[in-house]
Design a protein around this motif. Structure first.
Motif, PDB file in Angstrom:
ATOM      1  N   GLU A 100       0.824  -1.213  -0.080  1.00 46.13           N
ATOM      2  CA  GLU A 100       0.010  -0.009   0.003  1.00 46.13           C
ATOM      3  C   GLU A 100       0.821   1.163   0.066  1.00 46.13           C
ATOM      4  O   GLU A 100       0.337   2.241  -0.338  1.00 46.13           O
ATOM      5  N   THR A 101       2.281   1.194   0.485  1.00 50.11           N
ATOM      6  CA  THR A 101       3.034   2.303   0.413  1.00 50.11           C
ATOM      7  C   THR A 101       4.321   1.777  -0.055  1.00 50.11           C
ATOM      8  O   THR A 101       4.681   0.784  -0.053  1.00 50.11           O
ATOM      9  N   TYR A 102       5.188   2.858  -0.553  1.00 44.67           N
ATOM     10  CA  TYR A 102       6.502   2.520  -1.305  1.00 44.67           C
ATOM     11  C   TYR A 102       7.306   2.131  -0.085  1.00 44.67           C
ATOM     12  O   TYR A 102       7.409   2.879   0.950  1.00 44.67           O
ATOM     13  N   ARG A 103       8.100   1.231  -0.346  1.00 43.39           N
ATOM     14  CA  ARG A 103       8.918   0.581   1.008  1.00 43.39           C
ATOM     15  C   ARG A 103      10.498   1.394   0.800  1.00 43.39           C
ATOM     16  O   ARG A 103      11.159   1.342   1.937  1.00 43.39           O
ATOM     17  N   PHE A 104      10.651   1.799  -0.209  1.00 39.84           N
ATOM     18  CA  PHE A 104      11.948   2.459  -0.299  1.00 39.84           C
ATOM     19  C   PHE A 104      11.909   3.995  -0.891  1.00 39.84           C
ATOM     20  O   PHE A 104      10.838   4.263  -1.498  1.00 39.84           O
ATOM     21  N   ASP A 105      13.054   4.679  -0.853  1.00 41.64           N
ATOM     22  CA  ASP A 105      13.182   5.792  -1.829  1.00 41.64           C
ATOM     23  C   ASP A 105      13.752   5.493  -3.147  1.00 41.64           C
ATOM     24  O   ASP A 105      14.197   4.491  -3.265  1.00 41.64           O
ATOM     25  N   CYS A 106      13.252   6.470  -4.197  1.00 43.01           N
ATOM     26  CA  CYS A 106      13.589   6.062  -5.526  1.00 43.01           C
ATOM     27  C   CYS A 106      13.878   7.453  -6.311  1.00 43.01           C
ATOM     28  O   CYS A 106      12.752   8.473  -6.109  1.00 43.01           O
ATOM     29  N   ASP A 107      14.981   7.648  -6.691  1.00 42.93           N
ATOM     30  CA  ASP A 107      15.344   8.931  -7.245  1.00 42.93           C
ATOM     31  C   ASP A 107      16.105   8.817  -8.579  1.00 42.93           C
ATOM     32  O   ASP A 107      16.593   7.493  -8.816  1.00 42.93           O
ATOM     33  N   ALA A 108      16.398   9.913  -9.610  1.00 36.30           N
ATOM     34  CA  ALA A 108      16.731   9.524 -10.928  1.00 36.30           C
ATOM     35  C   ALA A 108      18.568   9.741 -10.431  1.00 36.30           C
ATOM     36  O   ALA A 108      18.878  10.481  -9.851  1.00 36.30           O
ATOM     37  N   LEU A 109      19.261   8.926 -11.520  1.00 34.60           N
ATOM     38  CA  LEU A 109      20.700   9.003 -11.351  1.00 34.60           C
ATOM     39  C   LEU A 109      21.157  10.021 -12.546  1.00 34.60           C
ATOM     40  O   LEU A 109      22.154  10.599 -12.391  1.00 34.60           O
ATOM     41  N   THR A 110      20.564  10.287 -13.529  1.00 36.49           N
ATOM     42  CA  THR A 110      20.670  10.794 -14.808  1.00 36.49           C
ATOM     43  C   THR A 110      19.450  11.526 -15.194  1.00 36.49           C
ATOM     44  O   THR A 110      18.037  11.135 -14.661  1.00 36.49           O
ATOM     45  N   THR A 111      19.433  12.278 -16.155  1.00 38.14           N
ATOM     46  CA  THR A 111      18.168  12.702 -17.051  1.00 38.14           C
ATOM     47  C   THR A 111      17.373  11.469 -17.389  1.00 38.14           C
ATOM     48  O   THR A 111      17.796  10.505 -18.276  1.00 38.14           O
ATOM     49  N   THR A 112      16.173  11.403 -16.683  1.00 42.19           N
ATOM     50  CA  THR A 112      15.341   9.986 -16.980  1.00 42.19           C
ATOM     51  C   THR A 112      14.026  10.399 -17.430  1.00 42.19           C
ATOM     52  O   THR A 112      13.631  11.379 -17.036  1.00 42.19           O
ATOM     53  N   ARG A 113      13.616   9.584 -18.355  1.00 42.16           N
ATOM     54  CA  ARG A 113      11.959   9.697 -18.837  1.00 42.16           C
ATOM     55  C   ARG A 113      11.449   8.444 -18.174  1.00 42.16           C
ATOM     56  O   ARG A 113      11.936   7.402 -18.334  1.00 42.16           O
ATOM     57  N   VAL A 114      10.139   8.654 -17.847  1.00 45.19           N
ATOM     58  CA  VAL A 114       9.437   7.622 -17.000  1.00 45.19           C
ATOM     59  C   VAL A 114       7.939   7.645 -17.459  1.00 45.19           C
ATOM     60  O   VAL A 114       7.336   8.669 -17.736  1.00 45.19           O
ATOM     61  N   ARG A 115       7.281   6.365 -17.799  1.00 46.16           N
ATOM     62  CA  ARG A 115       5.765   6.488 -17.724  1.00 46.16           C
ATOM     63  C   ARG A 115       5.160   5.906 -16.731  1.00 46.16           C
ATOM     64  O   ARG A 115       5.465   4.843 -16.097  1.00 46.16           O
ATOM     65  N   MET A 116       4.103   6.608 -16.081  1.00 41.63           N
ATOM     66  CA  MET A 116       3.439   6.192 -15.125  1.00 41.63           C
ATOM     67  C   MET A 116       2.433   4.924 -15.454  1.00 41.63           C
ATOM     68  O   MET A 116       1.786   5.280 -16.525  1.00 41.63           O
ATOM     69  N   ILE A 117       2.192   4.027 -14.769  1.00 43.50           N
ATOM     70  CA  ILE A 117       1.418   2.941 -14.912  1.00 43.50           C
ATOM     71  C   ILE A 117       0.274   2.858 -13.854  1.00 43.50           C
ATOM     72  O   ILE A 117       0.800   2.573 -12.426  1.00 43.50           O
ATOM     73  N   PRO A 118      -0.849   3.742 -13.591  1.00 40.88           N
ATOM     74  CA  PRO A 118      -1.805   3.885 -12.742  1.00 40.88           C
ATOM     75  C   PRO A 118      -2.273   2.585 -11.912  1.00 40.88           C
ATOM     76  O   PRO A 118      -2.733   1.701 -12.712  1.00 40.88           O
ATOM     77  N   LYS A 119      -1.925   2.500 -10.642  1.00 34.97           N
ATOM     78  CA  LYS A 119      -2.549   1.231  -9.937  1.00 34.97           C
ATOM     79  C   LYS A 119      -3.831   0.769 -10.290  1.00 34.97           C
ATOM     80  O   LYS A 119      -3.997  -0.361 -10.667  1.00 34.97           O
ATOM     81  N   SER A 120      -4.651   1.780 -10.216  1.00 37.37           N
ATOM     82  CA  SER A 120      -6.111   1.692 -10.335  1.00 37.37           C
ATOM     83  C   SER A 120      -6.486   1.087 -11.825  1.00 37.37           C
ATOM     84  O   SER A 120      -7.416   0.040 -12.131  1.00 37.37           O
ATOM     85  N   SER A 121      -5.754   1.752 -12.750  1.00 38.65           N
ATOM     86  CA  SER A 121      -6.053   1.483 -14.157  1.00 38.65           C
ATOM     87  C   SER A 121      -5.560   0.245 -14.447  1.00 38.65           C
ATOM     88  O   SER A 121      -6.088  -1.034 -15.093  1.00 38.65           O
ATOM     89  N   LEU A 122      -4.278  -0.163 -13.795  1.00 40.87           N
ATOM     90  CA  LEU A 122      -3.734  -1.610 -14.000  1.00 40.87           C
ATOM     91  C   LEU A 122      -4.732  -2.657 -13.717  1.00 40.87           C
ATOM     92  O   LEU A 122      -4.852  -3.577 -14.390  1.00 40.87           O
TER      93      LEU A 122
END
Length: 223
Positions: A80-102
């Motif tokens: 239900e919650t993220y267990r870790f921190d997560c950040d970018a190492l370089t310029t990064t492109r991401v696409r979100m996959i919504p949990k509810s839509s998935l």
């Protein structure tokens, strides 16, 4: 693992992420993707660049638990919650996959569940590999194993080609459970053994893939 077929678009905006298209976000180096304790609203497909997931302990120590690159999915399996921190190492492109839509898409297309099982299985395997690396391998075996894994992220011939190493020595140390000095010393040792070259701090070259593989398994046979 590519999940472009299930990367359903959303229109969200956070201060650390700039919109560059529906559901796609651009992060600069060190921008946060999510923080430990945040609600798990979705997963993220890495389109380009690299991110690191890590845990900060109460005494200030840091353990990096994973690096993710183009084609990888992060944020899956956190509950239900993220267990870790997560950040970018370089310029990064991401696409979100919504949990509810998935979840809705999985009900409509059961084959998507099989794809997510593959992702989950990959995460379990990665955690097992990290456990073995931290508990059983020597410092040079850990360093060789890490470089072997990094080499495997690139397509095409690996020997003799300059390969990216987007994380700093401190990141590598916190992933391998070593000090920065130990990582640097073993990188230099591998170079002296003519197993790798280090043209700059952001890349490496594999000169002898067979020796690198053997070192990743057992230091005792290599000198």
């Amino acid at each position: 693992m590519q999940l472009s077929t299930i990367a359903l678009a959303v229109q969200t905006q956070t201060p650390a992420m700039g919109a560059i298209g529906t559901g796609v976000r651009l992060l600069s180096a060190y921008d946060s993707l999510f923080r430990e304790g945040d609600e798990t609203t979705g997963f993220y497909e890495i389109l380009s660049g690299a991110v690191r997931a890590y845990k900060i302990f109460s005494d200030g120590r840091r353990q990096i638990v994973a690096f993710a690159f183009a084609g990888d999915i992060v944020g899956f399996g956190h509950g239900e919650t993220y267990r870790f921190d997560c950040d970018a190492l370089t310029t990064t492109r991401v696409r979100m996959i919504p949990k509810s839509s998935l979840l809705r898409a999985m009900r409509e297309r059961p084959e998507l569940g099989e794809k997510l099982l593959e992702v989950a299985g990959g995460e379990v395997a990665n955690m097992q590999d990290l456990s073995i690396l931290l508990c059983r391998k020597t410092a040079i075996e850990r360093t060789a194993s890490f470089l072997l894994t990094m080499a495997g992220k690139s397509a095409g011939p690996l020997t003799g080609r300059q390969l990216p190493l987007p994380m700093c020595r401190a990141d590598i140390a916190d992933y391998l459970g070593l000090t920065i000095e130990t990582v640097s010393r073993n990188m230099t040792r591998l170079k002296a053994m003519r197993v790798i070259d280090l043209p700059n701090r952001g890349s490496f070259v594999v000169r002898d893939m067979d020796r690198l593989r053997l070192l990743a398994q057992c230091e005792g046979n290599m000198h």
